[in-house]
Write an enzyme that holds these catalytic residues in place. Structure first.
Site, PDB file in Angstrom:
ATOM      1  N   SER A 112      -2.433   2.413   3.594  1.00  0.00           N
ATOM      2  CA  SER A 112      -1.641   1.499   4.424  1.00  0.00           C
ATOM      3  C   SER A 112      -2.202   1.417   5.833  1.00  0.00           C
ATOM      4  O   SER A 112      -2.191   2.404   6.574  1.00  0.00           O
ATOM      5  CB  SER A 112      -0.182   1.974   4.459  1.00  0.00           C
ATOM      6  OG  SER A 112       0.534   1.316   5.477  1.00  0.00           O
ATOM      7  N   HIS A 124      -9.964  -4.823   3.780  1.00  0.00           N
ATOM      8  CA  HIS A 124      -8.520  -4.854   3.555  1.00  0.00           C
ATOM      9  C   HIS A 124      -8.166  -6.156   2.851  1.00  0.00           C
ATOM     10  O   HIS A 124      -8.689  -7.222   3.191  1.00  0.00           O
ATOM     11  CB  HIS A 124      -7.780  -4.750   4.891  1.00  0.00           C
ATOM     12  CG  HIS A 124      -6.311  -4.500   4.765  1.00  0.00           C
ATOM     13  ND1 HIS A 124      -5.426  -5.494   4.448  1.00  0.00           N
ATOM     14  CD2 HIS A 124      -5.573  -3.364   4.902  1.00  0.00           C
ATOM     15  CE1 HIS A 124      -4.203  -4.994   4.413  1.00  0.00           C
ATOM     16  NE2 HIS A 124      -4.269  -3.701   4.681  1.00  0.00           N
ATOM     17  N   SER A 146       5.619  -0.036   4.505  1.00  0.00           N
ATOM     18  CA  SER A 146       5.641  -0.049   3.039  1.00  0.00           C
ATOM     19  C   SER A 146       6.036   1.307   2.465  1.00  0.00           C
ATOM     20  O   SER A 146       5.857   1.553   1.268  1.00  0.00           O
ATOM     21  CB  SER A 146       4.270  -0.467   2.493  1.00  0.00           C
ATOM     22  OG  SER A 146       3.248   0.381   2.989  1.00  0.00           O
ATOM     23  N   GLU A 179      -5.609  -8.119   3.002  1.00  0.00           N
ATOM     24  CA  GLU A 179      -5.069  -9.179   3.849  1.00  0.00           C
ATOM     25  C   GLU A 179      -6.194  -9.890   4.594  1.00  0.00           C
ATOM     26  O   GLU A 179      -6.217 -11.122   4.698  1.00  0.00           O
ATOM     27  CB  GLU A 179      -4.049  -8.614   4.845  1.00  0.00           C
ATOM     28  CG  GLU A 179      -3.385  -9.700   5.670  1.00  0.00           C
ATOM     29  CD  GLU A 179      -2.366  -9.178   6.674  1.00  0.00           C
ATOM     30  OE1 GLU A 179      -2.121  -9.872   7.692  1.00  0.00           O
ATOM     31  OE2 GLU A 179      -1.805  -8.081   6.446  1.00  0.00           O
ATOM     32  N   HIS A 209       0.820  -1.204   0.000  1.00  0.00           N
ATOM     33  CA  HIS A 209       0.000   0.000   0.000  1.00  0.00           C
ATOM     34  C   HIS A 209       0.859   1.262   0.000  1.00  0.00           C
ATOM     35  O   HIS A 209       1.045   1.930   1.010  1.00  0.00           O
ATOM     36  CB  HIS A 209      -0.959  -0.030   1.191  1.00  0.00           C
ATOM     37  CG  HIS A 209      -2.183  -0.850   0.928  1.00  0.00           C
ATOM     38  ND1 HIS A 209      -2.892  -1.499   1.908  1.00  0.00           N
ATOM     39  CD2 HIS A 209      -2.827  -1.142  -0.234  1.00  0.00           C
ATOM     40  CE1 HIS A 209      -3.913  -2.151   1.371  1.00  0.00           C
ATOM     41  NE2 HIS A 209      -3.887  -1.939   0.074  1.00  0.00           N
ATOM     42  N   CYS A 218       2.990  -8.552  12.939  1.00  0.00           N
ATOM     43  CA  CYS A 218       4.356  -8.770  12.457  1.00  0.00           C
ATOM     44  C   CYS A 218       5.353  -7.935  13.253  1.00  0.00           C
ATOM     45  O   CYS A 218       5.006  -6.899  13.836  1.00  0.00           O
ATOM     46  CB  CYS A 218       4.460  -8.469  10.966  1.00  0.00           C
ATOM     47  SG  CYS A 218       4.583  -6.741  10.533  1.00  0.00           S
TER      48      CYS A 218
END
Length: 303
Positions: free
Chosen positions: A224, A130, A267, A132, A40, A196
């Site tokens: 993002s 989103h 990102s 993901e 993103h 993460c």
């Protein structure tokens, strides 16, 4: 102006991997498409376009629907991952498929599949719409439940056995609150947090920034999620501006400010973040010569 560069900055490992995969795809079957934004950040999309790699991204369409726009050539699955149905549909269309899914996202998908096979339902903390979250939910739309708030948890059957996990870019503090709440009303819930490392480190650094900072800049694309979460955490205690690049920085925001902090999403190109930091370092509100902003060089975005 004093500037605190809140580390780490630059791409996370998943973004580095996705960009390298896209750059190396230039030798693959032409034309080359990316199924949604590879990560993103619009500047990355533009830089890849200059290399002849086209992004297919239509608001409101799922990855399965986006595949209808691609008839031949190579398709790259983005860092956000995708469902098995997406991979199968692409192969059925005769497309050359390259998987640039973040390894952390793949790990979460594997966890979900394993726990489904063991008889659990999944509570997936994520952002509606989103990509993901879309990929994770589509593993089993009946047994993987999207959790966006405590209200969603209240709708669950307290007699069922659940595993609770999350989108990798969510706020670790929001995830903690929702997990703790779930444990109070669902007696058979197991927690498997999947935020993460890059997201976690950035969020903790923002949460623990120095008290004497006057203003915070979060550099990143508004699409993002991890960038949005950084801005949200910072806004709890500071004046915060989320900007895509130096072009978006309003000099009026700096009047009367002595110390700024800069962070960025996982990102966000390091080049863009460094531009902001370098501008702030030399900025003096009493010297108009320091107001000049260097133009963006797209050739440096993918470095």
């Amino acid at each position: 102006m004093q500037v605190k560069a809140i580390t780490p900055r630059g791409y996370c490992k998943g973004v580095v991997r996705a960009i390298e995969i896209a750059k190396n795809a230039q030798n693959e079957q032409q034309p080359i498409y990316i199924l949604g934004m590879i990560v993103h950040n619009q500047y990355i999309v533009e830089a890849l376009k200059k290399r002849g790699i086209q992004t297919i991204d239509i608001p409101g369409q799922t990855r399965l629907e986006l595949l209808n726009q691609i008839q031949h050539g190579t398709v790259i699955v983005t860092a956000h991952g995708a469902s098995d149905q997406v991979f199968q549909k692409a192969k059925n269309k005769g497309l050359n498929v390259i998987d640039a899914s973040c390894l952390d996202v793949i790990k979460t998908h594997d966890l979900i599949k394993k726990k489904l096979n063991e008889g659990y339902d999944i509570l997936y903390i994520g952002k509606k719409g989103h990509p993901e979250a879309e990929g994770a939910i589509s593993i089993d739309e009946k047994r993987v439940h999207l959790i966006t708030s405590k209200n969603d948890i209240q709708m669950m059957d307290p007699n069922k056995h659940y595993v609770m996990t999350n989108q990798t870019t969510m706020s670790l503090y929001d995830v903690y609150d929702l997990c703790e709440y779930a444990k109070t009303i669902l007696p058979h819930v197991t927690i498997e947090k999947e935020t993460c490392t890059a997201t976690k480190i950035r969020q903790e650094a923002i949460k623990n920034m120095e008290e004497d900072i006057d203003i915070v800049f979060i550099v990143g694309d508004p699409h993002s999620n991890n960038t949005q979460k950084l801005a949200s955490i910072a806004s709890e205690k500071k004046e915060v501006h989320m900007i895509e690049s130096l072009d978006d920085l309003n000099i009026n925001w700096l009047k009367g400010k002595k110390k700024a902090a800069v962070s960025s999403g996982a990102s966000t190109p390091t080049y863009l973040t460094n531009q902001v930091i370098e501008f702030l370092h030399q900025f003096n509100e009493n010297d108009p010569q320091t107001f000049f902003k260097q133009p963006i060089d797209l050739t440096k975005i993918l470095d």
